[in-house]
Design an enzyme around this catalytic site. Structure first.
Site, PDB file in Angstrom:
ATOM      1  N   HIS A 185       0.828  -1.207   0.000  1.00 32.99           N
ATOM      2  CA  HIS A 185       0.000   0.000   0.000  1.00 32.99           C
ATOM      3  C   HIS A 185       0.859   1.252   0.000  1.00 32.99           C
ATOM      4  CE1 HIS A 185      -3.771  -2.191   1.717  1.00 32.99           C
ATOM      5  NE2 HIS A 185      -3.625  -2.353   0.431  1.00 32.99           N
TER       6      HIS A 185
ATOM      7  N   GLU B 221     -16.050   0.851 -26.178  1.00 33.19           N
ATOM      8  CA  GLU B 221     -15.258   0.137 -25.167  1.00 33.19           C
ATOM      9  C   GLU B 221     -15.431  -1.373 -25.235  1.00 33.19           C
ATOM     10  OE1 GLU B 221     -16.426   1.457 -21.257  1.00 33.19           O
ATOM     11  OE2 GLU B 221     -18.467   1.896 -21.928  1.00 33.19           O
TER      12      GLU B 221
ATOM     13  N   CYS C 124     -10.801   8.598 -24.185  1.00 30.36           N
ATOM     14  CA  CYS C 124     -10.866   9.003 -22.784  1.00 30.36           C
ATOM     15  C   CYS C 124     -10.258   7.960 -21.853  1.00 30.36           C
ATOM     16  CB  CYS C 124     -12.305   9.305 -22.371  1.00 30.36           C
ATOM     17  SG  CYS C 124     -13.444   7.911 -22.561  1.00 30.36           S
TER      18      CYS C 124
END
Length: 837
Positions: A459, A696, A767
């Site tokens: 993390h 997409e 995008c």
């Protein structure tokens, strides 16, 4: 017969620092695809047997050997990473297949300097390849010497009988040429096994009269299949055809790191002496210099015991409540800024803080007379030890999250200031930092961080990359022995911490930083002017945003508009749906924030794996192929009608553009256009906003010409288009790096989309993440894309990239790229045609 019920303790086959597999700089080993085990960064030149057993496989290139222990566990001992490519040079195998060896017996020797200078890393693996029958529990995660106890091997309880489905059903066959460099060695075999395990069918490889089950890494390695060899594959079962196609794809596609590999740089790795340099693993890239500052964790004094239990419990509960409030604030801040990584990490922290196992243990220690500080510390450390012994990558990372909570709660209990006393521009050294530490240090303006431990997938590493903070991990204990205050160079890209840089080296780093800063400043200065190519082709550079705050940031950074507003931010993390007026106000706020620029607003894209509390949907076995985007609107039409009604009430409508996600056929577009017209008529409107389609899924790209006849524009979402075209989950640990939108198949779909749109005079934008990749900018322009929607901080850099390109040349060269065979080939060609300055 092997005794599968017998526990076994393995001794260290090498001397050196011990790493969990999570910290191994290799995606296949780190993901656990190869199996469970441990790693050592060796300091000696001989590999020894970790137990008594039989040699069942010797790598033809002499870099690996596999033993079958007396309890049946199959143990792969793999010296270094990518050492198969050395073709045996530098290795001396001391045993043969079929030989009986005893614990501590030498297995192979290697030339440390020769191997280290030519391989990716000397980090060496001990992996259980038949892990379905055994589990591993590390005895130590510190440095070891040859022969010291390293790993417990335990037999798993007998599982269920094999699915009868494997013995029935049709059998299908196929053949393929092996694409993996060095042939079918450990890592590609592990991915083949992982692929096979996703199906019910039984699968086998056949080569030169021998065969092996795809469930057995050792069996496949034993076939000695070389690079470019022709291999036959057989699959039997109800899903045999699907299994066969998946295996053929895996066998014929090189590993991501192989595909992108260029000639390896000759540089020493950890364990090789280089005066004044510590070698580590890059967790976040960058090159910086600054004074070294050491940070230590909180050390508690001896606890005398005998404390008042009720008083200590109240102290702990009060501290937990305060930390919980702090984490809630961090969460709200992350949500407001749409920082999904931070949000996910600290949501997990909040869940851990409320975990009854932790709390019950701490309360028990208090009841036994411990102080609140020591009770909390003991509770955390006990759980950390349990997690680390399980040998799981994800659970090992969660141990660091527990230490984060340890630090936060102890600081409150001890009354210490949360802020670190670290000057801006410093390079921080620590044993291991926590996520909260990283956020604090980033806010204080440190130049970089380095850790003795830690992993590149932790993390902390994720946050460091998100903050653009150079970070090195796994530098070893030598880091903590360095005198504070000395000027050092942190070259995270090269995995180096230079402890004694010369004045010339410091000047060189400073000059590079000045150059980068100057270039960024220049880009930002020109960010508000239109981007045109050298031959005067206009390219809009817009921004992807998720709130009006991000829209304002985009405008300040020079965005030509909003290329994608994700409306999910209005619908998630709540118990009721936003009403029409709340939606209208949110959309209107984004339009206001963008001045006179256009705003493309994508209709709600939830469902599948993105569930809403107030919109219960059935659990789906394959969420990314389920009820998503426009498909959800088909089963919950009132949800989309309400959103369209809110959008139609924004002003001016001429700047509002609506984008439909997950469209696969023309009828879906026509239906939404009819609904838009009907609602507009109800509202008494004389104009309609532009209506666009997201490309997409491959079906939409193949139907681009038909869609463009009825749509006002097309916008390509390369993230989903990549995974749907390549049949690879972009969140899959072993495959994510291979989901590359510069794959020639993706480029062909983009080219077809642009060609289809052009026939109807429609413009095409991108995008997805590919729009933010400057290496891809000339390709997209060359294929016909005229709008790029990127993250707000990248607007200036992408506009600058556009201004240095010739669109006609881009078109000519991009057409040639469509004929290449891999994403790696495309990237290499892009670097040659359009080098990144």
């Amino acid at each position: 017969m092997p005794n599968n019920n017998k526990e076994l303790t393995l001794s260290a086959p090498l001397s050196g620092p011990v790493l969990t597999l999570a910290n191994v700089p290799d995606a296949v080993f780190a993901s656990g695809a190869m199996g469970d085990g441990i790693a050592i960064d060796p300091l000696n030149d001989t590999l020894y047997a970790p137990c008594d057993g039989e040699v069942i496989h010797v790598a033809r290139t002499g870099h690996a050997v596999t033993l079958r222990a007396d309890n049946g566990a199959e143990l792969l001992l793999h010296l270094g990473l990518d050492t198969v490519e050395l073709q045996g040079d530098g290795f001396s195998m001391l045993v043969k297949e079929g030989a009986r060896v005893s614990n501590g017996q030498p297995l192979l020797r290697y030339d440390v300097d020769k191997v280290a200078l030519r391989c990716k890393s000397l980090v060496s693996l001990l992996v259980i390849t038949n892990g379905e029958h055994f589990q591993a529990r590390p005895i130590t995660l510190k440095g070891v010497k040859v022969g010291e106890p390293l790993l417990h091997i335990l037999a798993k309880a007998p599982g269920e009988t094999q699915d009868d489905d494997q013995a029935t059903g049709s059998e299908v066959f196929g053949q393929i040429r092996i694409a993996h460099r060095g042939g079918l060695h450990a890592r590609p075999a592990a991915l083949i096994r992982q692929t096979a395990q996703g199906f019910k069918s039984r699968s086998r490889l056949h080569f030169q009269g021998k065969s092996a089950s795809c469930d057995s890494v050792m069996g496949m390695m034993g076939l000695a299949i070389t690079e470019q060899a022709q291999v036959h594959v057989s699959c039997r079962g109800s899903d045999a055809e699907a299994a066969l196609q998946a295996l053929l794809a895996t066998l014929s596609t090189a590993l991501a790191e192989e595909a992108h590999a260029e000639a390896p740089a000759i540089k020493p790795q950890r364990g090789i002496a280089e005066a004044g340099v510590l070698q580590g693993v890059c967790a976040a890239p960058g090159l910086v210099t600054g004074p070294l500052v050491r940070l230590d964790g909180i050390q508690l004094p001896q606890d005398a015991g005998g404390h008042d239990a009720e008083e200590q419990r109240q102290r702990l509960d009060s501290a937990l409540s305060q930390v919980s409030g702090e984490i809630h604030l961090t969460l709200e801040n992350a949500k407001a800024r749409r920082h999904r990584d931070e949000e996910a990490i600290f949501s997990a922290h909040l869940a851990l803080l409320e975990d009854p196992v932790l709390l019950d243990a701490a309360h028990l220690f208090i009841k036994q007379g411990s102080a609140a500080t020591h009770a909390w510390n003991r509770s955390i450390e006990a759980q950390c030890q349990v997690l680390q012994q399980l040998g799981s990558t994800l659970l090992a990372e969660r141990a660091n999250d527990l230490r984060d909570l340890r630090q936060r709660v102890l600081r409150v209990l001890l009354g210490e200031a949360w802020q670190f006393d670290v000057a801006a521009g410093a390079i921080v050294a620590a044993q291991e930092l926590t996520p909260s530490d990283l956020l604090q240090l980033s806010a204080q303006g440190v130049a970089g961080v380095c850790m003795a431990e830690g992993g590149a997938t932790s993390h902390v590493a994720i946050l460091a990359r998100g903050k653009g903070l150079p970070c090195l991990v796994a530098l070893g204990d030598a880091l903590l022995a360095q005198a504070p205050g000395k000027m050092v160079v942190l070259d995270a890209d090269g995995g180096r911490l230079e402890l004694t840089p010369t004045a010339e080296r410091l000047a060189q780093v400073h000059q590079e930083q000045v150059r980068q800063t100057s270039r960024r400043a220049e880009q930002q200065t020109l960010a508000h002017t239109p981007a045109r190519t050298l031959d005067d082709v206009a390219v809009e550079v817009a921004a992807n945003v998720a709130s009006c705050g991000e829209a304002a940031q985009a405008l300040a950074n020079g965005a030509d508009g909003v290329g994608l507003l994700r409306t999910e931010f209005l619908f998630v993390d709540r118990h009721t749906a936003p009403d029409e007026e709340e939606q209208r106000q949110a959309y209107q706020a984004v339009l206001h924030a963008m001045g006179d620029k256009p705003v493309i607003i994508r209709t709600i894209d939830v469902g599948g794996d993105k569930q809403l509390d107030y919109l219960p949907l059935p659990t789906e076995a394959n969420p990314v192929l389920g009820l998503r985007g426009i498909r959800l609107a088909q089963v919950r039409p009132q949800l989309l009608d309400q959103q369209l009604r809110a959008l139609l009430q924004t002003r001016p409508l001429s700047r509002c553009r609506i984008l439909l996600p997950m469209v696969t056929e023309v009828d879906e577009l026509l239906h939404i256009r009819q609904r838009l017209d009907a609602i507009g008529a109800e509202l008494g409107l004389s104009e309609r906003p532009q209506l666009g389609v997201m490309i997409e899924v491959p079906a939409a790209a193949l139907l681009a010409e038909q869609l463009a006849e009825h749509a006002d524009f097309l916008s390509i979402g390369t993230n989903d288009l990549s995974q749907y075209t390549l049949a690879m989950d972009r969140d899959h640990a072993g495959l994510a790096a291979r989901v590359d939108a510069l794959h020639p198949a993706l480029l062909r779909l983009i080219a077809q989309t642009c060609a289809g749109a052009a026939k109807h005079g429609r413009w095409v934008g991108v995008c997805g993440a590919l729009a933010s990749d400057p290496l891809a900018t000339p390709v997209l322009i060359g294929l016909g894309v005229r709008e790029l929607s990127v993250s707000p901080p990248q607007i200036g850099a992408i506009k600058d990239r556009v201004r240095h390109l010739d669109a006609a040349q881009c078109a000519r060269l991009s057409a040639e790229l469509l004929n290449l065979g891999s994403a790696a080939g495309v990237r290499q060609a892009c670097h040659q045609h359009w080098p990144l300055g």
